[in-house]
Design a protein around this motif. Sequence first.
Motif, short mmCIF file in Angstrom:
data_model
loop_
_atom_site.label_atom_id
_atom_site.label_comp_id
_atom_site.label_asym_id
_atom_site.label_seq_id
_atom_site.Cartn_x
_atom_site.Cartn_y
_atom_site.Cartn_z
N LEU A 22 17.55 75.52 35.04
CA LEU A 22 16.93 76.60 34.28
C LEU A 22 16.83 77.87 35.11
O LEU A 22 17.08 78.97 34.62
CB LEU A 22 15.54 76.18 33.79
N ALA A 23 16.48 77.72 36.38
CA ALA A 23 16.38 78.88 37.27
C ALA A 23 17.75 79.51 37.51
O ALA A 23 17.88 80.74 37.54
CB ALA A 23 15.74 78.49 38.60
N PHE A 24 18.77 78.67 37.68
CA PHE A 24 20.10 79.17 37.97
C PHE A 24 20.68 79.95 36.79
O PHE A 24 21.24 81.03 36.95
CB PHE A 24 21.02 78.01 38.35
N PHE A 25 20.54 79.39 35.58
CA PHE A 25 21.14 80.01 34.41
C PHE A 25 20.22 81.00 33.67
O PHE A 25 20.70 81.98 33.10
CB PHE A 25 21.63 78.94 33.42
N ALA A 42 5.83 83.38 34.41
CA ALA A 42 7.05 83.37 33.61
C ALA A 42 7.15 84.63 32.77
O ALA A 42 8.21 85.25 32.67
CB ALA A 42 7.09 82.13 32.73
N VAL A 43 6.04 85.03 32.17
CA VAL A 43 6.03 86.26 31.38
C VAL A 43 6.30 87.47 32.28
O VAL A 43 7.06 88.37 31.90
CB VAL A 43 4.68 86.42 30.63
N LEU A 44 5.73 87.47 33.48
CA LEU A 44 6.01 88.56 34.42
C LEU A 44 7.49 88.60 34.80
O LEU A 44 8.05 89.68 34.97
CB LEU A 44 5.15 88.42 35.67
N MET A 45 8.11 87.44 34.91
CA MET A 45 9.53 87.41 35.23
C MET A 45 10.36 87.99 34.08
O MET A 45 11.36 88.67 34.32
CB MET A 45 9.99 85.99 35.55
N GLY A 51 12.03 89.60 38.58
CA GLY A 51 11.68 90.33 39.80
C GLY A 51 12.90 91.04 40.36
O GLY A 51 13.11 91.09 41.56
N PHE A 52 13.70 91.61 39.41
CA PHE A 52 14.95 92.29 39.76
C PHE A 52 15.91 91.35 40.47
O PHE A 52 16.72 91.77 41.29
CB PHE A 52 14.68 93.55 40.57
N GLY A 53 15.82 90.06 40.15
CA GLY A 53 16.71 89.05 40.71
C GLY A 53 16.20 88.41 41.99
O GLY A 53 16.56 87.28 42.30
N ILE A 54 15.36 89.11 42.71
CA ILE A 54 14.87 88.60 44.00
C ILE A 54 13.96 87.40 43.80
O ILE A 54 14.09 86.39 44.51
CB ILE A 54 14.16 89.72 44.79
N TRP A 55 13.06 87.50 42.85
CA TRP A 55 12.11 86.42 42.58
C TRP A 55 12.84 85.14 42.21
O TRP A 55 12.49 84.04 42.65
CB TRP A 55 11.20 86.86 41.45
N THR A 56 13.89 85.27 41.41
CA THR A 56 14.68 84.11 41.00
C THR A 56 15.35 83.46 42.21
O THR A 56 15.34 82.23 42.35
CB THR A 56 15.75 84.53 39.97
N ILE A 57 15.92 84.26 43.08
CA ILE A 57 16.58 83.73 44.28
C ILE A 57 15.58 83.02 45.18
O ILE A 57 15.86 81.94 45.71
CB ILE A 57 17.31 84.86 45.04
N VAL A 58 14.40 83.60 45.33
CA VAL A 58 13.36 82.97 46.15
C VAL A 58 12.96 81.62 45.55
O VAL A 58 12.83 80.63 46.28
CB VAL A 58 12.13 83.90 46.28
#
Length: 80
Positions: A22-25, A42-45, A51-58
């Motif tokens: 789910l995080a990857f896609f 999740a709503v903030l994301m 997070g402009f992609g950074i939060w997802t990568i973290v």
Amino acid sequence: MTAPYQGAAASSEKLLLPAFLLAFFFGFLGAHRFYVGKIGTAVLMILTVGGFGIWTIVDLILMLVGKFSDKDGNVLTRWS
């Protein structure tokens, strides 16, 4: 005064594989955070496009090193 050592965090009932996929896609939509019950972040994301992609990568890195937790603070440890 510090709190006494509580030991290792408990293991979550949620699985790592669905959270990772789910995080990857759909990480930019916070889908993995909805999965683990972290509705607020999740709503903030969604509002910040992950997070402009950074939060997802973290979050992906945290999953790979075994430090990603659910809403109760229990670490996701099982892949299947």
